[in-house]
Design a protein around this motif. Structure first.
Motif, PDB file in Angstrom:
ATOM      1  N   TYR A 294      -1.062  10.720   4.700  1.00 43.07           N
ATOM      2  CA  TYR A 294       0.024  10.883   3.728  1.00 43.07           C
ATOM      3  C   TYR A 294      -0.547  11.124   2.334  1.00 43.07           C
ATOM      4  CZ  TYR A 294       3.802   9.552   0.538  1.00 43.07           C
ATOM      5  OH  TYR A 294       4.725   9.530  -0.488  1.00 43.07           O
ATOM      6  N   PHE A 295      -1.515  10.289   1.962  1.00 46.52           N
ATOM      7  CA  PHE A 295      -2.127  10.402   0.630  1.00 46.52           C
ATOM      8  C   PHE A 295      -2.762  11.783   0.425  1.00 46.52           C
ATOM      9  CE2 PHE A 295      -6.343   9.971  -1.500  1.00 46.52           C
ATOM     10  CZ  PHE A 295      -5.870  10.004  -2.811  1.00 46.52           C
TER      11      PHE A 295
ATOM     12  N   LYS B 257     -10.467   7.708  11.294  1.00 47.78           N
ATOM     13  CA  LYS B 257     -10.214   7.819   9.856  1.00 47.78           C
ATOM     14  C   LYS B 257     -11.033   8.968   9.242  1.00 47.78           C
ATOM     15  CE  LYS B 257      -9.552   3.982   7.875  1.00 47.78           C
ATOM     16  NZ  LYS B 257      -9.819   2.653   7.306  1.00 47.78           N
ATOM     17  N   MET B 258     -12.276   9.075   9.676  1.00 49.92           N
ATOM     18  CA  MET B 258     -13.137  10.156   9.187  1.00 49.92           C
ATOM     19  C   MET B 258     -12.535  11.524   9.528  1.00 49.92           C
ATOM     20  SD  MET B 258     -15.951   9.477   7.557  1.00 49.92           S
ATOM     21  CE  MET B 258     -17.115   8.224   7.157  1.00 49.92           C
ATOM     22  N   ALA B 259     -11.975  11.638  10.725  1.00 52.78           N
ATOM     23  CA  ALA B 259     -11.359  12.904  11.146  1.00 52.78           C
ATOM     24  C   ALA B 259     -10.155  13.232  10.260  1.00 52.78           C
ATOM     25  CB  ALA B 259     -10.948  12.834  12.612  1.00 52.78           C
TER      26      ALA B 259
ATOM     27  N   THR C   7     -11.680   0.511  -2.634  1.00 54.53           N
ATOM     28  CA  THR C   7     -12.277   1.164  -1.466  1.00 54.53           C
ATOM     29  C   THR C   7     -11.212   2.051  -0.832  1.00 54.53           C
ATOM     30  OG1 THR C   7     -13.632  -0.816  -1.093  1.00 54.53           O
ATOM     31  CG2 THR C   7     -13.510   0.775   0.705  1.00 54.53           C
ATOM     32  N   PRO C   8     -11.200   3.346  -1.166  1.00 55.83           N
ATOM     33  CA  PRO C   8     -10.166   4.237  -0.617  1.00 55.83           C
ATOM     34  C   PRO C   8     -10.092   4.208   0.900  1.00 55.83           C
ATOM     35  CG  PRO C   8     -11.383   5.346  -2.353  1.00 55.83           C
ATOM     36  CD  PRO C   8     -12.089   4.037  -2.112  1.00 55.83           C
ATOM     37  N   THR C   9     -11.234   3.944   1.564  1.00 55.60           N
ATOM     38  CA  THR C   9     -11.241   4.009   3.028  1.00 55.60           C
ATOM     39  C   THR C   9     -10.640   2.769   3.690  1.00 55.60           C
ATOM     40  OG1 THR C   9     -13.561   3.332   2.904  1.00 55.60           O
ATOM     41  CG2 THR C   9     -13.106   5.677   3.276  1.00 55.60           C
ATOM     42  N   VAL C  10     -10.078   1.827   2.894  1.00 47.07           N
ATOM     43  CA  VAL C  10      -9.304   0.746   3.541  1.00 47.07           C
ATOM     44  C   VAL C  10      -7.918   1.250   3.947  1.00 47.07           C
ATOM     45  CG1 VAL C  10     -10.504  -1.138   2.357  1.00 47.07           C
ATOM     46  CG2 VAL C  10      -8.346  -0.257   1.406  1.00 47.07           C
ATOM     47  N   LEU C  11      -7.516   2.431   3.472  1.00 45.01           N
ATOM     48  CA  LEU C  11      -6.239   3.014   3.911  1.00 45.01           C
ATOM     49  C   LEU C  11      -6.288   3.243   5.430  1.00 45.01           C
ATOM     50  CD1 LEU C  11      -5.516   5.744   1.185  1.00 45.01           C
ATOM     51  CD2 LEU C  11      -4.698   3.375   1.254  1.00 45.01           C
ATOM     52  N   LYS C  12      -5.175   2.937   6.113  1.00 46.60           N
ATOM     53  CA  LYS C  12      -5.094   3.221   7.549  1.00 46.60           C
ATOM     54  C   LYS C  12      -4.991   4.734   7.741  1.00 46.60           C
ATOM     55  CE  LYS C  12      -2.553  -1.075   8.297  1.00 46.60           C
ATOM     56  NZ  LYS C  12      -1.188  -1.573   8.144  1.00 46.60           N
TER      57      LYS C  12
ATOM     58  N   VAL D 224       0.831  -1.220   0.000  1.00 48.21           N
ATOM     59  CA  VAL D 224       0.000   0.000   0.000  1.00 48.21           C
ATOM     60  C   VAL D 224       0.861   1.265   0.000  1.00 48.21           C
ATOM     61  CG1 VAL D 224      -1.750   1.317   1.263  1.00 48.21           C
ATOM     62  CG2 VAL D 224      -1.934  -1.178   1.100  1.00 48.21           C
ATOM     63  N   MET D 225       1.846   1.331   0.888  1.00 51.01           N
ATOM     64  CA  MET D 225       2.647   2.558   0.993  1.00 51.01           C
ATOM     65  C   MET D 225       3.459   2.791  -0.281  1.00 51.01           C
ATOM     66  SD  MET D 225       2.544   4.818   3.267  1.00 51.01           S
ATOM     67  CE  MET D 225       3.180   6.459   2.956  1.00 51.01           C
ATOM     68  N   LYS D 226       3.981   1.703  -0.854  1.00 48.49           N
ATOM     69  CA  LYS D 226       4.712   1.831  -2.124  1.00 48.49           C
ATOM     70  C   LYS D 226       3.788   2.377  -3.213  1.00 48.49           C
ATOM     71  CE  LYS D 226       8.651  -1.349  -2.065  1.00 48.49           C
ATOM     72  NZ  LYS D 226       8.722  -1.857  -0.715  1.00 48.49           N
ATOM     73  N   TYR D 227       2.525   1.933  -3.182  1.00 49.35           N
ATOM     74  CA  TYR D 227       1.554   2.428  -4.163  1.00 49.35           C
ATOM     75  C   TYR D 227       1.311   3.927  -3.978  1.00 49.35           C
ATOM     76  CZ  TYR D 227      -2.691   3.188  -6.820  1.00 49.35           C
ATOM     77  OH  TYR D 227      -3.612   3.683  -7.716  1.00 49.35           O
ATOM     78  N   LEU D 228       1.150   4.366  -2.734  1.00 47.56           N
ATOM     79  CA  LEU D 228       0.900   5.783  -2.466  1.00 47.56           C
ATOM     80  C   LEU D 228       2.101   6.639  -2.879  1.00 47.56           C
ATOM     81  CD1 LEU D 228      -0.928   5.570   0.986  1.00 47.56           C
ATOM     82  CD2 LEU D 228      -1.949   5.787  -1.293  1.00 47.56           C
TER      83      LEU D 228
END
Length: 393
Positions: free
Chosen positions: A85-86, A116-118, A74-79, A42-46
């Protein structure tokens, strides 16, 4: 005059689409470019996405950005830290936001806790679209969704607690084992939420999905065409009664709450497209990015991660103008067509316009052509009339 110079004189795109291709699981109907999250870099992708942003804005510097849409997957699977960062990279490379920017992010119920919402709100997101699909847990299980209706209410509550109020949900009709009564119940429960916007789509059985395999084996218990039509007529009637404007074939909104980003597509206007498998349209050039996560990541180390880029001819752009523009119930403007192409719409598409008006599937008012109430039910047939139908070159 060179093509480069001509392109340079055109205005910069004001809309940005960004693709996050990760999901908790793959839904049975989904043919989007998405991959189950487990073991993904994931981080490498970002970081790769950030490189693509940098290349993109160097090649086509952005002006004032009016809409940003983050889809998937699903963008909201990001921690939360990945999300922060994104969103920081988005703000870095597309810094000039209009005062009333619409910054949308797709979300799945159950992937949006308060923290996450915040982070999303802090990073500039001000509109969230939840993939709800149905309010019957047995239907959700049958289409491969892993959330339940309790997750829907909890996610919407979290969004509101965070101060995110411009919310939308997606519903689907024509699902396996779905009845007209089930859809009616879903609409009732959706309307009780009193949201600004609803997208309600008919199921399409796409290739390379589990549903397509089941369909081929005659194992997909879909509603009949007659029942599917009843579902569509019912949802249009119910949404209208509740005060929602049907501004596009599948989309309903309170006044002023239409999806401005999607209207960019339907008006055939330019937009940046970033991420694995993303499409973009800039200065009459369309591109599609490399789809796989690792191939995309590697490609961004050498330059723009393009799978293909092609110039849209004037004729194709004119067809697109009609086909996507007629999806909006306000219709297409012959004045806007003439401003864009320097020819009259009525000269170019005389035959299909006459045929569709005569058939009662299109209606004309002022400089607008729009689908009639009957035409809305047969939109694809109407759009097809404009393919290859240019009569004057």
């Amino acid at each position: 005059m060179t093509h480069e110079k001509l392109a340079g004189q055109q205005s910069a795109p004001q809309a940005v689409y960004i693709h996050i291709p990760f999901c908790t699981n793959k839904c049975f109907y989904c043919d989007f470019n998405s991959y189950v999250l487990k073991d993904q870099p994931v981080m490498k992708y970002l970081e790769a996405l950030e490189r693509e942003m940098e290349y993109t804005v160097t090649q086509t510097p952005p002006g004032e950005i009016k809409t940003i849409f983050v889809g998937g997957g699903t963008p909201t699977v990001l921690k939360p830290d990945e999300m922060a960062y994104f969103l920081k990279t988005v703000r870095t490379y597309f810094p000039n936001w209009s005062d009333d920017i619409e910054f949308s992010m797709e979300a799945n119920p159950g992937t949006t806790d308060l923290e996450k919402m915040a982070v999303m709100k802090e990073g500039g997101v001000n509109r969230v679209s939840f993939g709800v699909q149905a309010f019957q847990n047995e239907l959700l299980t049958g289409i491969g969704r892993i959330h339940n209706t309790d997750d829907v209410y909890r996610s919407l509550e979290n969004a509101r607690k965070t101060g995110l109020t411009n919310l939308s949900i997606d519903l689907m009709f024509g699902l396996p084992n779905q009845t007209v009564e089930m859809l009616s119940d879903s609409i009732t429960r959706a309307l009780e939420l009193d949201l600004p916007h609803y997208s309600i789509y008919g199921l399409k059985v796409e290739e390379n999905t589990l549903f397509h395999t089941m369909f081929q084996k005659n194992q997909l218990p879909l509603p009949s065409e007659d029942h599917e039509l009843k579902m569509y007529l019912l949802l249009m009637e119910r949404m209208k009664e509740a005060g929602y404007n049907q501004y596009e074939i599948s989309n309903f909104a309170k006044p002023g709450k239409e999806s401005r980003h999607n209207i960019t597509y339907w008006r055939n206007e330019d937009y940046y497209g970033l991420g694995a498998g993303a499409h973009g349209y800039v200065h009459r050039q369309r591109h599609m990015n490399i789809r796989g996560v690792n191939p995309y990541n590697e490609a961004t180390e050498k330059g723009l991660p393009r799978l293909e880029t092609f110039t849209i001819s004037k004729e194709e752009a004119m067809e697109d103008f009609l086909m996507v523009g007629l999806r909006m119930l306000e219709g297409v403007s012959s004045t806007r067509f003439e401003q864009q192409f320097h020819v009259k719409l009525e000269d170019i598409f005389a035959k299909p316009l006459h045929k569709m008006l005569h058939a009662g599937l299109l209606e004309a008012e002022g400089d607008m052509y729009r689908l009639s109430s009957q035409g809305v039910l047969y939109g694809n047939e109407v759009f097809a009339e404009f393919i290859g139908a240019i009569t004057v070159k």
